[in-house]
Design a protein around this motif. Structure first.
Motif, PDB file in Angstrom:
ATOM      1  N   GLU A   1       0.844  -1.210   0.000  1.00  0.00           N
ATOM      2  CA  GLU A   1       0.000   0.000   0.000  1.00  0.00           C
ATOM      3  C   GLU A   1       0.875   1.255   0.000  1.00  0.00           C
ATOM      4  OE1 GLU A   1      -3.329   0.531   0.102  1.00  0.00           O
ATOM      5  OE2 GLU A   1      -4.082  -1.524   0.248  1.00  0.00           O
ATOM      6  N   ASP A   2       1.881   1.271   0.869  1.00  0.00           N
ATOM      7  CA  ASP A   2       2.741   2.449   0.993  1.00  0.00           C
ATOM      8  C   ASP A   2       3.557   2.675  -0.284  1.00  0.00           C
ATOM      9  OD1 ASP A   2       1.782   2.825   3.524  1.00  0.00           O
ATOM     10  OD2 ASP A   2       3.505   1.907   4.543  1.00  0.00           O
TER      11      ASP A   2
ATOM     12  N   CYS B   1       2.799   1.823  -3.339  1.00  0.00           N
ATOM     13  CA  CYS B   1       1.906   2.350  -4.376  1.00  0.00           C
ATOM     14  C   CYS B   1       1.661   3.841  -4.170  1.00  0.00           C
ATOM     15  CB  CYS B   1       0.582   1.589  -4.367  1.00  0.00           C
ATOM     16  SG  CYS B   1       0.693  -0.088  -5.039  1.00  0.00           S
ATOM     17  N   ASP B   2       1.427   4.247  -2.919  1.00  0.00           N
ATOM     18  CA  ASP B   2       1.194   5.670  -2.621  1.00  0.00           C
ATOM     19  C   ASP B   2       2.444   6.502  -2.867  1.00  0.00           C
ATOM     20  OD1 ASP B   2      -1.422   5.156  -1.899  1.00  0.00           O
ATOM     21  OD2 ASP B   2      -0.969   4.968   0.248  1.00  0.00           O
ATOM     22  N   ASP B   3       3.603   5.976  -2.460  1.00  0.00           N
ATOM     23  CA  ASP B   3       4.851   6.744  -2.556  1.00  0.00           C
ATOM     24  C   ASP B   3       5.301   6.952  -4.003  1.00  0.00           C
ATOM     25  OD1 ASP B   3       4.893   6.806   0.179  1.00  0.00           O
ATOM     26  OD2 ASP B   3       6.420   5.243   0.419  1.00  0.00           O
TER      27      ASP B   3
ATOM     28  N   GLY C   1       3.352   6.363  -6.967  1.00  0.00           N
ATOM     29  CA  GLY C   1       2.327   6.579  -7.981  1.00  0.00           C
ATOM     30  C   GLY C   1       1.975   5.331  -8.771  1.00  0.00           C
TER      31      GLY C   1
ATOM     32  N   ARG D   1      -0.579   2.396  -9.483  1.00  0.00           N
ATOM     33  CA  ARG D   1      -2.004   2.141  -9.237  1.00  0.00           C
ATOM     34  C   ARG D   1      -2.207   0.790  -8.565  1.00  0.00           C
ATOM     35  NH1 ARG D   1      -6.561   0.754 -12.518  1.00  0.00           N
ATOM     36  NH2 ARG D   1      -5.267   0.612 -14.387  1.00  0.00           N
TER      37      ARG D   1
ATOM     38  N   ARG E   1      -4.697  -2.817  -4.242  1.00  0.00           N
ATOM     39  CA  ARG E   1      -3.368  -2.501  -4.739  1.00  0.00           C
ATOM     40  C   ARG E   1      -2.628  -3.711  -5.316  1.00  0.00           C
ATOM     41  NH1 ARG E   1      -2.650   2.901  -5.479  1.00  0.00           N
ATOM     42  NH2 ARG E   1      -2.899   4.111  -3.558  1.00  0.00           N
TER      43      ARG E   1
END
Length: 545
Positions: free
Chosen positions: A178-179, A181-183, A185, A187, A219
């Protein structure tokens, strides 16, 4: 070496560099449907016999998604579990921890390859086992890569404990994904598991499918390629809810079937073979229909058929489908004595009952001048469990292919339909080529030979095996490693090369460095790398079943 270049045929996707996948990919409509499904968010499991092209579809999906990553931001992760048969450490959680280590390491390297892991982060540390990302970028193995390798080497020192303290829990792994993917970009990650689990290790399979289900999130999508008939999904995993299960079976009656099979060979054929195929197209088509949609068997039988003359093609069909394909089936009993009764029964049932009955019907239709032929059988869903298990094992090597389930037979009984491999069906004919031509023109799935629940042969195997059909009684790994390299699915040229440099056993072939292969004639640095990969893939395939 063969004049037509068939010694260099690539018969396994594992032997192919990923970047070259799209160069030899020859799709039909069904293949493209499956690739599209693999790209989507819903998890997919592809079931297919050995050599039908499951790995190819996973690689095609990977390569296409890599090309589209800049716009779609979906990062494909191809990970093969074909080395699972080498795990022999005393740890009870070795398989789960090995899977997580291998998956985490593959994801980290994929992120790094996209230029997204230049700096260390807490999430990346989970995937490396604590190894600094900068250090890993310089070529050093991460802690989790070391753990995975230690498990894979454990067959050499089975009593040595593997330090797997760095392996994350599933919860920590999911949080890290999850992290990341967020860090960066991303998807989502699209994981493509190949060789999902050891085919005759139900406990391994259940652990894999539990992990498969537990990893699913917005994710991360998980997909897998598995074998029909020998895959145990376990009590936790539910096919209808946890994934979409799709069959990879090429229907020989499809309009583009012959063209696809021909193009698969032409992609690898030299000018000599291309000329032979053009001049003797009918003989080539006989080989193509004999394999019943299996590209690997086609490449192997074309290589055996030389100039594709009538006599050569008919000799290959008779030998390959009367001897070689059954030798492969029977060798399973050698590696897995706990399944010997089922394996032996399957061969006897096919050779003594199924094939003679199907031939008798086709002969009668021919004598009565009816334009009907069939290679289909129907098996009652109420048949004894042991009989159904033996039949499912036949689908693993492609002697049978399941068409559907829930089909009505006589008196509205419900059962499953299976297609008999065409080569096996015609192997005892005096002239197989014209008989294959009849099947091409007149085959129908609506006519079939029925085997009901009380069939005498089914009662026979039930009496021998009973309900104990999930035995995991594999021969000791050290015994298998000591087997001669003749047991491996290699060309004669490759076997001779190995023997010429003293690599006489599977164990020796697995441990040999590339420099050892270069001692053989006509094998230099480039070919030695490919030879090493081919031999390793063949050895792991043999050890896995």
């Amino acid at each position: 070496m063969a004049e037509n270049g068939t010694d260099d045929f690539i018969i396994r996707t594992e032997d192919l560099h990923p970047d070259s996948t799209l160069d030899i990919y020859v799709p039909n409509t069904r293949d493209e449907q499956l690739v599209l499904l693999l790209r989507n968010q819903t998890p997919v499991i592809i079931e297919g016999s050995r050599g039908t092209g499951k790995s190819m579809l996973l690689r095609v999906c990977e390569q296409r998604q890599l090309k589209d990553f800049a716009t779609d931001k979906v990062l494909p992760i191809y990970v093969s579990f074909n080395r699972s048969s080498l795990l022999k450490s005393p740890s009870e959680r070795q398989f789960l921890h090995w899977m997580l280590s291998r998956l985490a390491s593959t994801i980290f390297r994929a992120v790094q390859k996209q230029g997204l892991a230049a700096a260390t982060s807490r999430a990346l540390n989970v995937l490396t086992g604590g190894t600094d990302a900068t250090t890993a970028a310089l070529g050093g193995a991460t802690r989790l890569e070391q753990v995975a390798q230690a498990f894979e080497d454990s067959y050499q020192t089975p009593d040595v404990h593997v330090d797997d303290a760095a392996v994350p829990t599933i919860e920590k792994f999911r949080d890290a994904i999850e992290d990341i993917c967020d860090d960066y970009g991303i998807r989502r990650f699209n994981v493509l598991f190949d060789e999902a689990a050891h085919i005759f290790r139900p406990e391994q399979q259940r652990q894999f499918f539990t992990l498969f289900r537990d990893l699913r999130s917005s994710r991360m999508t998980c997909n897998a390629a598995v074998y029909p008939g020998v895959t145990s999904y376990g009590g936790v995993f539910e096919g209808t809810h946890d994934a979409r299960i799709e069959q990879l079976v090429r229907d020989v009656s499809e309009r583009d079937y012959a063209k696809q099979m021909r193009d698969i060979v032409l992609r690898q054929a030299n000018s000599t073979l291309q000329k032979d195929i053009a001049e003797r197209g009918e003989n080539f088509d006989a080989l193509a229909y004999a394999v019943s949609g299996n590209p690997r068997l086609l490449l192997k039988t074309v290589a055996l058929a030389g100039k594709l003359r009538v006599a050569d093609v008919q000799a290959v069909i008779k030998d390959f489908y009367r001897v070689q394909i059954w030798a492969e089936h029977s060798s399973l009993a050698e590696r897995y004595p706990g399944h010997k009764a089922l394996i032996d029964f399957g061969r006897e049932f096919m050779q003594e009952t199924v094939l003679p009955e199907a031939k008798k019907k086709n002969d009668r239709w021919r004598e009565n001048k009816r334009d009907v032929r069939s290679n289909v059988i129907w098996v009652s869903r109420d048949a004894p469990a042991a009989a159904k298990e033996a039949i499912r094992l036949l689908t693993y090597i492609g002697v049978l292919s399941r068409i559907d389930e829930g089909y009505k037979g006589t008196a509205s009984q419900i059962g499953a339909r299976y297609a008999i491999n065409v080569g096996c069906l015609v192997a005892d004919e005096v002239s197989p080529i014209p008989v294959i031509g009849e099947l091409r023109r007149h085959n129908t799935q609506k006519k079939f030979t029925e085997f009901g629940a009380s069939n005498s042969r089914f009662v026979e195997i039930e009496g021998i095996v009973g309900s104990a059909i999930e035995a995991d009684l594999a021969v000791n790994l050290s015994t298998l490693l000591a087997k001669p390299i003749a047991k491996l699915d290699l060309t004669d040229h490759q076997r001779r090369a190995l023997l010429s440099v003293g690599l006489s056993t599977i164990h020796k072939a697995l441990l040999a460095p590339e420099s050892k292969f270069q001692e053989a004639k006509y094998i230099g640095p480039v070919r030695s790398k490919r030879m090493k990969n081919v031999v390793t893939a063949a050895a792991l395939e043999y050890l896995s079943g």
